[in-house]
Each structure stands twice: as structure tokens, then as C-alpha cells.
Design an enzyme around this catalytic site. Structure first.
Site, mmCIF file in Angstrom:
data_model
loop_
_atom_site.group_PDB
_atom_site.id
_atom_site.type_symbol
_atom_site.label_atom_id
_atom_site.label_comp_id
_atom_site.label_asym_id
_atom_site.label_seq_id
_atom_site.Cartn_x
_atom_site.Cartn_y
_atom_site.Cartn_z
ATOM 1 N N LYS A 169 122.385 47.607 -13.448
ATOM 2 C CA LYS A 169 122.996 47.539 -14.782
ATOM 3 C C LYS A 169 124.521 47.542 -14.678
ATOM 4 O O LYS A 169 125.195 46.754 -15.349
ATOM 5 C CB LYS A 169 122.529 48.718 -15.638
ATOM 6 C CG LYS A 169 121.084 48.617 -16.074
ATOM 7 C CD LYS A 169 120.660 49.879 -16.815
ATOM 8 C CE LYS A 169 119.224 49.803 -17.265
ATOM 9 N NZ LYS A 169 118.816 51.025 -18.008
ATOM 10 N N ALA A 229 123.013 53.673 -15.932
ATOM 11 C CA ALA A 229 122.062 54.785 -15.901
ATOM 12 C C ALA A 229 120.661 54.266 -16.158
ATOM 13 O O ALA A 229 120.469 53.265 -16.853
ATOM 14 C CB ALA A 229 122.439 55.834 -16.941
ATOM 15 N N ASP A 230 119.701 54.948 -15.580
ATOM 16 C CA ASP A 230 118.307 54.630 -15.857
ATOM 17 C C ASP A 230 117.460 55.864 -15.583
ATOM 18 O O ASP A 230 117.877 56.768 -14.847
ATOM 19 C CB ASP A 230 117.805 53.454 -15.019
ATOM 20 C CG ASP A 230 116.601 52.798 -15.677
ATOM 21 O OD1 ASP A 230 116.818 51.941 -16.563
ATOM 22 O OD2 ASP A 230 115.459 53.158 -15.345
ATOM 23 N N GLN A 231 116.282 55.864 -16.173
ATOM 24 C CA GLN A 231 115.361 56.982 -15.995
ATOM 25 C C GLN A 231 113.959 56.442 -15.772
ATOM 26 O O GLN A 231 113.523 55.528 -16.460
ATOM 27 C CB GLN A 231 115.375 57.874 -17.234
ATOM 28 C CG GLN A 231 114.510 59.113 -17.100
ATOM 29 C CD GLN A 231 114.545 59.918 -18.380
ATOM 30 O OE1 GLN A 231 113.939 59.530 -19.364
ATOM 31 N NE2 GLN A 231 115.265 61.026 -18.359
ATOM 32 N N ALA A 287 118.962 58.513 -13.018
ATOM 33 C CA ALA A 287 120.031 58.065 -12.117
ATOM 34 C C ALA A 287 121.265 57.705 -12.932
ATOM 35 O O ALA A 287 121.164 57.167 -14.038
ATOM 36 C CB ALA A 287 119.577 56.856 -11.312
#
Length: 196
Positions: A55, A71-73, A108
Site C-alpha cells: 500500500k 497499514a493492514d490487518q 502491520a
């Protein structure tokens, strides 16, 4: 504050935007153009970090000379990754399956300096134990918290989703919402941005 490079949050998530707004620093949100499909054999933390990096990198052409946050989850339970249900029927099924179970959320965050190429990376693990849920409670929850369908595992912990949770283990309570703020603040400081 001495912010020299513009700060960009690479997200289409309203929840992450709200988290950044609470920090009180100037930033611009931009939707990243990146394929978020999990790769075969990839662990949940690997997926979360790869997506956060992707991203951020996807926005470098649009924002040269910037600090870009990605960011990612990814949630992990019963030997598989879980995402966002995206509709009511999927949310109901998902919550019934996750009732009484332990879920690991891997959140993250990366901060990319597009001038130096330096990228700071972090993955935060949050363990959530769900309460035993029945269909009626799930329906009531989803009626009162319709945005939960856009949250990982339909558990909007910062809202009524807290009622579905028995216990949370985390080093950063912000991470479960989607953005590990504690570590992001450290990354920003390392890049010369003082959030206070």
C-alpha cells in the site's frame, strides 16, 4: 512541529483515518492501488506486512517527497486467515463461527520515506477471545453496529464489538482498530516528526 515532508496515510479505511486524526498532525489520506489478495502459503503476519508495504509503495508515484504510512490487518483463527465480511449475511456466519474462540490479529504498519527510500516496519499481535454468542445477540449487534461488516472478523472493538469480546491481550490497544499507533509514533520521530 517541524514537519518537512508531507505525511500521507495510504488507506481507504475510515477507522484508520480517525486514528490518525486523533494524533493531531497534518496528513492526507489516499486510497492505495494494490492487490490485497493473500498469497498461497503465506502466514497471517507475512500477509499483513506485505500488504502494508504494498500500500505504501503503491503511492510513491503520486506522492514523491513524502512520508507514506501503510497499514493492514489480518486475523488468524482455526488455521486460516479471516478478513472483513463486507455484508450482513457473511458477518452473521463469521461471528457464529468465531463464537467462543481465540483470534490472533496481526496489525502491520510501515512508514516509507520516499526521499531516502528508508522503510520502517512493525507487526503487532493482538489476541482476542470472543464470548459465546448466539444468533439473537449477533443480529442485535449487527443492527446497532452496521459498520462492523467493514471490520476484520466483524468485531468493531472500539464500538459495540467490545460487548462480544471476553478478553484482549495486546501491547498497543490501537492496533486492534487497525493502526499500531505506539510504533508509528516512534517511526515518525525517527523521521524527524514530533507528534507533540
Amino acid at each position: 512541529m517541524g514537519l518537512e515532508l508531507p505525511l500521507v496515510l495510504g488507506t481507504s479505511s475510515v477507522f484508520r483515518r480517525e486514528q490518525m486524526e486523533r494524533l493531531g498532525i497534518a496528513f492526507q489520506a489516499a486510497s492505495p492501488d494494490f492487490d490485497e489478495t493473500p498469497m498461497l502459503g503465506e502466514s497471517a503476519p507475512q500477509t499483513a506486512l506485505r500488504l502494508a508495504e504494498g500500500k505504501a509503495r503503491s503511492l510513491t508515484g503520486r506522492f514523491p517527497g513524502a512520508l507514506i504510512v501503510g497499514a493492514d490487518q489480518v486475523a488468524w483463527c482455526d488455521g486460516r486467515q479471516w478478513g472483513k465480511p463486507m455484508n450482513l449475511a457473511n458477518a452473521q456466519k463469521m461471528l457464529m463461527h468465531l463464537s467462543g474462540r481465540e483470534i490472533e490479529f496481526y496489525s502491520a504498519v510501515v512508514l516509507l520515506n520516499t526521499v531516502t527510500g528508508r522503510m520502517h516496519r512493525h507487526i503487532d499481535k493482538t489476541v482476542v477471545v470472543m464470548r459465546q454468542l448466539d444468533e439473537l445477540h449477533i443480529l442485535r449487534y449487527l443492527e446497532r453496529e452496521p459498520d462492523a461488516v467493514y471490520c476484520s472478523c466483524a468485531a468493531k472493538s472500539e464500538g459495540l464489538g467490545a460487548l462480544l469480546i471476553e478478553r484482549i491481550e495486546s501491547t498497543d490497544p490501537n492496533a486492534l482498530i487497525g493502526l499500531p499507533v505506539f510504533r508509528l509514533v516512534d517511526f515518525l520521530k525517527n523521521e524527524g516528526v514530533d507528534v507533540l
